[in-house]
Design an enzyme around this catalytic site. Structure first.
Site, mmCIF file in Angstrom:
data_model
loop_
_atom_site.group_PDB
_atom_site.id
_atom_site.type_symbol
_atom_site.label_atom_id
_atom_site.label_comp_id
_atom_site.label_asym_id
_atom_site.label_seq_id
_atom_site.Cartn_x
_atom_site.Cartn_y
_atom_site.Cartn_z
ATOM 1 N N TRP A 1 -13.069 20.611 3.766
ATOM 2 C CA TRP A 1 -13.270 19.401 3.487
ATOM 3 C C TRP A 1 -12.880 19.097 5.564
ATOM 4 O O TRP A 1 -13.242 18.464 5.656
ATOM 5 C CB TRP A 1 -11.493 19.986 3.702
ATOM 6 C CG TRP A 1 -10.482 18.655 3.702
ATOM 7 C CD1 TRP A 1 -10.287 17.582 2.874
ATOM 8 C CD2 TRP A 1 -10.102 18.384 4.841
ATOM 9 N NE1 TRP A 1 -9.550 16.500 3.179
ATOM 10 C CE2 TRP A 1 -8.939 16.720 4.804
ATOM 11 C CE3 TRP A 1 -9.825 18.401 5.757
ATOM 12 C CZ2 TRP A 1 -8.139 15.873 4.965
ATOM 13 C CZ3 TRP A 1 -8.663 17.737 6.883
ATOM 14 C CH2 TRP A 1 -8.232 16.751 6.903
ATOM 15 N N ARG B 1 -15.218 31.193 -9.156
ATOM 16 C CA ARG B 1 -14.897 32.529 -9.213
ATOM 17 C C ARG B 1 -12.648 33.137 -8.881
ATOM 18 O O ARG B 1 -12.758 31.701 -8.834
ATOM 19 C CB ARG B 1 -15.434 33.502 -8.004
ATOM 20 C CG ARG B 1 -17.058 32.730 -7.920
ATOM 21 C CD ARG B 1 -17.587 33.452 -6.754
ATOM 22 N NE ARG B 1 -16.871 32.922 -4.884
ATOM 23 C CZ ARG B 1 -17.893 31.925 -4.275
ATOM 24 N NH1 ARG B 1 -17.876 30.952 -5.052
ATOM 25 N NH2 ARG B 1 -16.562 31.062 -3.576
ATOM 26 N N LEU C 1 12.116 28.006 -9.440
ATOM 27 C CA LEU C 1 11.064 28.559 -8.882
ATOM 28 C C LEU C 1 10.566 29.840 -7.917
ATOM 29 O O LEU C 1 11.303 30.077 -7.271
ATOM 30 C CB LEU C 1 9.888 27.814 -8.287
ATOM 31 C CG LEU C 1 8.512 28.098 -8.143
ATOM 32 C CD1 LEU C 1 7.762 28.331 -9.417
ATOM 33 C CD2 LEU C 1 8.339 26.871 -7.159
ATOM 34 N N ARG D 1 -13.467 37.383 8.313
ATOM 35 C CA ARG D 1 -13.633 36.203 8.640
ATOM 36 C C ARG D 1 -13.814 36.566 10.361
ATOM 37 O O ARG D 1 -14.073 37.526 10.744
ATOM 38 C CB ARG D 1 -12.995 34.940 8.563
ATOM 39 C CG ARG D 1 -13.041 34.050 7.623
ATOM 40 C CD ARG D 1 -12.118 33.831 7.317
ATOM 41 N NE ARG D 1 -12.353 33.582 5.352
ATOM 42 C CZ ARG D 1 -11.258 32.321 4.340
ATOM 43 N NH1 ARG D 1 -10.956 31.593 5.598
ATOM 44 N NH2 ARG D 1 -12.261 31.350 3.453
ATOM 45 N N TRP E 1 -10.260 39.781 6.450
ATOM 46 C CA TRP E 1 -10.398 40.152 8.048
ATOM 47 C C TRP E 1 -12.074 39.992 8.089
ATOM 48 O O TRP E 1 -12.358 40.212 9.154
ATOM 49 C CB TRP E 1 -10.026 41.691 7.767
ATOM 50 C CG TRP E 1 -8.823 41.776 7.689
ATOM 51 C CD1 TRP E 1 -7.768 42.154 6.322
ATOM 52 C CD2 TRP E 1 -7.223 41.477 8.148
ATOM 53 N NE1 TRP E 1 -6.499 42.263 6.138
ATOM 54 C CE2 TRP E 1 -6.373 42.059 7.464
ATOM 55 C CE3 TRP E 1 -7.780 41.227 9.237
ATOM 56 C CZ2 TRP E 1 -5.235 41.678 7.925
ATOM 57 C CZ3 TRP E 1 -6.114 40.792 10.006
ATOM 58 C CH2 TRP E 1 -5.460 41.113 9.257
ATOM 59 N N GLU F 1 -10.153 40.703 2.196
ATOM 60 C CA GLU F 1 -11.173 40.018 2.724
ATOM 61 C C GLU F 1 -11.571 39.229 3.243
ATOM 62 O O GLU F 1 -12.587 39.488 4.315
ATOM 63 C CB GLU F 1 -12.430 39.837 1.349
ATOM 64 C CG GLU F 1 -12.772 40.839 0.391
ATOM 65 C CD GLU F 1 -11.503 41.342 -0.580
ATOM 66 O OE1 GLU F 1 -11.282 42.710 -1.588
ATOM 67 O OE2 GLU F 1 -10.739 40.524 -0.854
ATOM 68 N N ASP G 1 -8.785 26.785 -2.117
ATOM 69 C CA ASP G 1 -9.978 26.958 -1.962
ATOM 70 C C ASP G 1 -11.014 25.407 -1.603
ATOM 71 O O ASP G 1 -9.562 24.257 -1.915
ATOM 72 C CB ASP G 1 -10.798 27.646 -2.635
ATOM 73 C CG ASP G 1 -12.526 27.754 -2.179
ATOM 74 O OD1 ASP G 1 -12.786 28.408 -1.020
ATOM 75 O OD2 ASP G 1 -12.740 27.489 -3.117
ATOM 76 N N GLY H 1 -12.035 24.879 4.360
ATOM 77 C CA GLY H 1 -13.248 24.980 5.757
ATOM 78 C C GLY H 1 -13.893 23.697 5.907
ATOM 79 O O GLY H 1 -14.492 22.930 5.987
ATOM 80 N N HIS I 1 -6.778 24.353 7.126
ATOM 81 C CA HIS I 1 -6.134 25.086 7.278
ATOM 82 C C HIS I 1 -4.207 24.292 7.233
ATOM 83 O O HIS I 1 -3.896 24.574 6.657
ATOM 84 C CB HIS I 1 -6.133 26.221 7.565
ATOM 85 C CG HIS I 1 -7.532 27.321 7.130
ATOM 86 N ND1 HIS I 1 -7.391 27.277 5.799
ATOM 87 C CD2 HIS I 1 -7.756 27.503 8.071
ATOM 88 C CE1 HIS I 1 -8.547 28.303 5.383
ATOM 89 N NE2 HIS I 1 -8.770 28.273 7.365
#
Length: 272
Positions: A42, A211, A148, A88, A86, A84, A37, A40, A54
Protein backbone atom coordinates in the site's frame (compact mmCIF):
# COMPACT_ATOMS: atom_id res chain seq x y z
CA UNK A 1 -11.34 -12.82 38.01
CA UNK A 2 -12.50 -9.25 38.70
CA UNK A 3 -15.83 -8.23 37.20
CA UNK A 4 -16.25 -5.11 35.14
CA UNK A 5 -18.29 -2.35 36.78
CA UNK A 6 -18.11 0.46 34.22
CA UNK A 7 -20.74 0.66 31.46
CA UNK A 8 -19.61 -0.62 28.06
CA UNK A 9 -19.29 1.91 25.22
CA UNK A 10 -20.82 0.63 21.99
CA UNK A 11 -18.73 0.67 18.80
CA UNK A 12 -18.67 3.85 16.75
CA UNK A 13 -20.80 3.36 13.60
CA UNK A 14 -18.91 3.07 10.33
CA UNK A 15 -18.42 6.40 8.55
CA UNK A 16 -20.36 5.10 5.54
CA UNK A 17 -23.39 4.27 7.66
CA UNK A 18 -23.00 0.59 6.76
CA UNK A 19 -24.57 -1.88 9.15
CA UNK A 20 -23.59 -5.52 9.69
CA UNK A 21 -25.41 -8.15 7.63
CA UNK A 22 -28.22 -10.08 9.28
CA UNK A 23 -26.47 -13.40 9.87
CA UNK A 24 -28.15 -15.85 12.29
CA UNK A 25 -26.21 -15.89 15.55
CA UNK A 26 -25.36 -19.58 15.22
CA UNK A 27 -23.72 -18.93 11.83
CA UNK A 28 -21.48 -16.07 13.02
CA UNK A 29 -17.88 -17.29 13.52
CA UNK A 30 -16.94 -17.37 17.18
CA UNK A 31 -13.20 -16.91 16.57
CA UNK A 32 -11.74 -14.95 13.64
CA UNK A 33 -8.00 -15.04 12.88
CA UNK A 34 -6.70 -12.07 10.88
CA UNK A 35 -3.46 -11.68 8.94
CA UNK A 36 -3.06 -7.93 8.35
CA UNK A 37 -1.14 -8.09 5.09
CA UNK A 38 -0.37 -5.50 2.42
CA UNK A 39 0.83 -2.51 4.44
CA UNK A 40 4.16 -2.33 2.60
CA UNK A 41 2.59 -2.65 -0.85
CA UNK A 42 0.00 0.00 0.00
CA UNK A 43 2.79 2.42 0.91
CA UNK A 44 4.89 1.50 -2.14
CA UNK A 45 1.97 2.22 -4.49
CA UNK A 46 1.88 5.75 -3.04
CA UNK A 47 5.61 6.38 -3.03
CA UNK A 48 5.72 6.24 0.78
CA UNK A 49 8.02 4.35 3.17
CA UNK A 50 6.73 1.00 4.40
CA UNK A 51 6.26 2.42 7.88
CA UNK A 52 3.45 4.67 6.61
CA UNK A 53 1.50 1.60 5.61
CA UNK A 54 1.83 0.15 9.10
CA UNK A 55 0.65 3.44 10.60
CA UNK A 56 -2.42 3.48 8.38
CA UNK A 57 -3.15 -0.11 9.34
CA UNK A 58 -3.77 0.86 12.97
CA UNK A 59 -7.09 2.52 12.09
CA UNK A 60 -8.02 -0.46 9.92
CA UNK A 61 -7.50 -2.88 12.80
CA UNK A 62 -9.51 -0.76 15.21
CA UNK A 63 -12.36 -0.55 12.69
CA UNK A 64 -12.27 -4.34 12.31
CA UNK A 65 -12.46 -4.72 16.09
CA UNK A 66 -15.57 -2.54 16.20
CA UNK A 67 -17.08 -4.47 13.30
CA UNK A 68 -16.46 -7.79 15.06
CA UNK A 69 -18.28 -6.51 18.11
CA UNK A 70 -21.19 -5.31 15.99
CA UNK A 71 -21.68 -8.63 14.21
CA UNK A 72 -21.18 -10.78 17.32
CA UNK A 73 -17.68 -12.29 16.93
CA UNK A 74 -16.38 -13.19 20.39
CA UNK A 75 -12.66 -13.74 19.67
CA UNK A 76 -10.35 -11.94 17.25
CA UNK A 77 -6.68 -12.90 16.83
CA UNK A 78 -4.49 -10.33 15.06
CA UNK A 79 -1.07 -11.26 13.68
CA UNK A 80 0.94 -8.22 14.76
CA UNK A 81 4.54 -9.52 14.55
CA UNK A 82 5.70 -13.00 13.60
CA UNK A 83 8.78 -14.94 14.65
CA UNK A 84 9.87 -14.59 11.01
CA UNK A 85 9.52 -10.78 10.97
CA UNK A 86 12.92 -10.48 12.67
CA UNK A 87 14.38 -11.13 9.19
CA UNK A 88 13.22 -7.70 8.01
CA UNK A 89 15.55 -4.71 7.98
CA UNK A 90 16.73 -3.53 11.42
CA UNK A 91 15.02 -0.17 10.86
CA UNK A 92 11.67 -1.79 10.13
CA UNK A 93 12.00 -4.17 13.07
CA UNK A 94 12.74 -1.26 15.40
CA UNK A 95 9.77 0.63 14.02
CA UNK A 96 7.42 -2.35 14.43
CA UNK A 97 8.55 -2.98 18.00
CA UNK A 98 7.95 0.63 18.99
CA UNK A 99 4.76 0.81 16.94
CA UNK A 100 3.22 -2.29 18.56
CA UNK A 101 4.11 -0.94 21.99
CA UNK A 102 2.60 2.48 21.23
CA UNK A 103 -0.56 1.08 19.61
CA UNK A 104 -1.32 -0.95 22.72
CA UNK A 105 -0.68 2.08 24.92
CA UNK A 106 -2.77 4.41 22.71
CA UNK A 107 -5.70 2.06 22.24
CA UNK A 108 -5.80 0.35 25.62
CA UNK A 109 -8.34 2.73 27.17
CA UNK A 110 -10.58 2.60 24.09
CA UNK A 111 -10.52 -1.17 24.04
CA UNK A 112 -11.29 -1.32 27.75
CA UNK A 113 -14.19 1.13 27.33
CA UNK A 114 -15.73 -1.17 24.70
CA UNK A 115 -15.45 -4.24 26.92
CA UNK A 116 -12.56 -5.82 25.00
CA UNK A 117 -10.33 -8.29 26.85
CA UNK A 118 -6.72 -8.19 25.62
CA UNK A 119 -4.61 -11.35 25.54
CA UNK A 120 -1.08 -11.90 24.24
CA UNK A 121 0.31 -14.94 22.45
CA UNK A 122 3.98 -15.18 21.53
CA UNK A 123 7.51 -15.77 22.76
CA UNK A 124 9.26 -13.54 25.28
CA UNK A 125 12.86 -13.95 24.06
CA UNK A 126 13.99 -11.08 21.78
CA UNK A 127 10.75 -9.15 22.32
CA UNK A 128 11.32 -5.68 23.75
CA UNK A 129 10.64 -5.50 27.48
CA UNK A 130 8.63 -2.33 26.93
CA UNK A 131 6.33 -4.21 24.52
CA UNK A 132 5.85 -7.02 27.03
CA UNK A 133 5.10 -4.47 29.77
CA UNK A 134 2.39 -2.78 27.68
CA UNK A 135 0.82 -6.11 26.74
CA UNK A 136 0.76 -7.27 30.35
CA UNK A 137 -0.69 -3.96 31.54
CA UNK A 138 -3.44 -4.21 28.92
CA UNK A 139 -4.16 -7.81 29.94
CA UNK A 140 -4.48 -6.81 33.59
CA UNK A 141 -6.63 -3.74 32.89
CA UNK A 142 -9.09 -5.62 30.67
CA UNK A 143 -9.25 -8.90 32.57
CA UNK A 144 -12.90 -8.50 33.57
CA UNK A 145 -14.17 -7.68 30.07
CA UNK A 146 -16.23 -10.14 28.03
CA UNK A 147 -17.61 -8.37 24.94
CA UNK A 148 -14.72 -9.47 22.70
CA UNK A 149 -11.37 -11.13 23.40
CA UNK A 150 -8.60 -9.59 21.27
CA UNK A 151 -5.54 -11.81 21.04
CA UNK A 152 -2.47 -9.87 19.96
CA UNK A 153 0.01 -12.30 18.43
CA UNK A 154 3.38 -10.60 18.89
CA UNK A 155 6.65 -12.48 18.29
CA UNK A 156 4.37 -15.38 17.48
CA UNK A 157 4.77 -18.38 15.18
CA UNK A 158 2.53 -21.42 14.93
CA UNK A 159 5.44 -23.87 14.70
CA UNK A 160 7.20 -22.14 17.60
CA UNK A 161 4.05 -22.42 19.72
CA UNK A 162 3.72 -26.14 18.95
CA UNK A 163 7.42 -26.74 19.61
CA UNK A 164 7.23 -24.87 22.92
CA UNK A 165 4.16 -26.89 23.96
CA UNK A 166 5.94 -30.15 23.06
CA UNK A 167 8.99 -29.11 25.08
CA UNK A 168 6.81 -28.26 28.10
CA UNK A 169 5.07 -31.63 27.92
CA UNK A 170 8.43 -33.39 27.57
CA UNK A 171 9.61 -31.73 30.77
CA UNK A 172 6.45 -32.90 32.55
CA UNK A 173 6.95 -36.44 31.27
CA UNK A 174 10.62 -36.43 32.34
CA UNK A 175 9.57 -35.26 35.82
CA UNK A 176 7.06 -38.09 36.08
CA UNK A 177 4.05 -35.77 36.24
CA UNK A 178 2.59 -36.96 32.93
CA UNK A 179 2.56 -40.46 31.47
CA UNK A 180 3.50 -40.53 27.77
CA UNK A 181 0.41 -42.69 27.18
CA UNK A 182 -1.80 -39.82 28.40
CA UNK A 183 -0.54 -37.34 25.81
CA UNK A 184 -3.36 -36.70 23.36
CA UNK A 185 -4.76 -33.73 21.44
CA UNK A 186 -6.82 -32.47 24.39
CA UNK A 187 -3.84 -32.53 26.75
CA UNK A 188 -1.52 -31.01 24.15
CA UNK A 189 -3.87 -28.06 23.59
CA UNK A 190 -3.61 -27.14 27.27
CA UNK A 191 0.07 -26.25 26.71
CA UNK A 192 -0.56 -23.75 23.90
CA UNK A 193 -0.17 -20.03 24.54
CA UNK A 194 -3.85 -19.29 25.20
CA UNK A 195 -5.65 -22.61 25.80
CA UNK A 196 -8.86 -20.89 26.91
CA UNK A 197 -9.39 -19.37 23.44
CA UNK A 198 -11.36 -21.72 21.17
CA UNK A 199 -10.20 -22.98 17.80
CA UNK A 200 -10.37 -20.63 14.82
CA UNK A 201 -13.62 -20.72 12.83
CA UNK A 202 -12.76 -18.13 10.18
CA UNK A 203 -9.26 -17.35 8.94
CA UNK A 204 -8.97 -14.09 6.96
CA UNK A 205 -5.98 -12.66 5.11
CA UNK A 206 -5.94 -9.31 3.37
CA UNK A 207 -3.90 -8.28 0.28
CA UNK A 208 -4.75 -11.23 -1.99
CA UNK A 209 -1.96 -13.51 -0.79
CA UNK A 210 -3.19 -17.06 -0.24
CA UNK A 211 -1.01 -18.40 2.54
CA UNK A 212 -1.51 -19.02 6.25
CA UNK A 213 2.09 -17.98 7.02
CA UNK A 214 2.64 -20.01 10.18
CA UNK A 215 -0.32 -18.41 11.99
CA UNK A 216 -2.33 -20.38 14.56
CA UNK A 217 -1.52 -23.67 12.84
CA UNK A 218 -2.94 -25.94 15.54
CA UNK A 219 -6.02 -23.82 16.17
CA UNK A 220 -6.88 -23.44 12.46
CA UNK A 221 -7.08 -27.14 11.64
CA UNK A 222 -10.74 -26.81 10.59
CA UNK A 223 -10.95 -23.07 9.93
CA UNK A 224 -12.73 -21.71 6.87
CA UNK A 225 -10.22 -19.68 4.82
CA UNK A 226 -11.11 -16.36 3.16
CA UNK A 227 -8.54 -14.39 1.15
CA UNK A 228 -9.46 -10.76 0.47
CA UNK A 229 -7.66 -8.76 -2.26
CA UNK A 230 -7.86 -5.50 -0.27
CA UNK A 231 -4.54 -4.19 1.07
CA UNK A 232 -4.83 -3.87 4.82
CA UNK A 233 -4.70 -0.06 5.10
CA UNK A 234 -7.90 -0.02 2.96
CA UNK A 235 -9.47 -2.90 4.89
CA UNK A 236 -12.28 -2.25 7.38
CA UNK A 237 -15.24 -3.85 9.12
CA UNK A 238 -17.13 -4.27 5.84
CA UNK A 239 -14.43 -6.68 4.65
CA UNK A 240 -14.80 -8.72 7.83
CA UNK A 241 -18.58 -8.72 7.46
CA UNK A 242 -18.29 -10.05 3.90
CA UNK A 243 -15.92 -12.75 5.14
CA UNK A 244 -18.48 -13.65 7.82
CA UNK A 245 -21.16 -13.92 5.14
CA UNK A 246 -18.91 -16.28 3.18
CA UNK A 247 -18.33 -18.31 6.33
CA UNK A 248 -22.07 -18.54 7.01
CA UNK A 249 -22.66 -19.91 3.51
CA UNK A 250 -20.23 -22.81 3.88
CA UNK A 251 -20.99 -26.35 5.02
CA UNK A 252 -18.70 -27.27 7.91
CA UNK A 253 -18.52 -31.06 8.24
CA UNK A 254 -15.32 -31.57 10.30
CA UNK A 255 -14.46 -34.66 8.26
CA UNK A 256 -17.97 -36.11 8.36
CA UNK A 257 -20.41 -36.45 5.50
CA UNK A 258 -24.07 -37.10 4.85
CA UNK A 259 -24.68 -40.15 2.64
CA UNK A 260 -25.79 -39.33 -0.88
CA UNK A 261 -29.37 -40.39 -1.74
CA UNK A 262 -29.34 -43.38 -4.06
CA UNK A 263 -32.15 -44.25 -6.49
CA UNK A 264 -32.78 -47.98 -6.98
CA UNK A 265 -33.77 -48.91 -10.53
CA UNK A 266 -34.88 -52.19 -12.09
CA UNK A 267 -32.91 -53.62 -15.04
CA UNK A 268 -34.84 -51.56 -17.57
CA UNK A 269 -34.20 -48.32 -15.74
CA UNK A 270 -37.57 -47.95 -14.00
CA UNK A 271 -37.65 -47.22 -10.27
CA UNK A 272 -38.77 -50.15 -8.14
Amino acid sequence: MSKRREPVRPPTPHVSGARPPAIPADLVPKHVALIMDGNGRWAKQRGLPRTEGHKRGEDSLFDVIEGCIEIGVKYLSAYAFSTENWKRSPDEVRFLMGFNRDVIRRRRDQLHAMGVKVRWAGRRPKLWRSVIAELEDAEEMTLGNDVLTLQFCVNYGGRAEIADAAAAIAREVAAGRISPDKVNEKLFARYLDEPSIPDVDLFVRSSGEQRISNFLLWQSAYAELVFDDTLFPDFDRRNIWRACETYASRDRRYGGAIPNPVSIHDPVGQPN
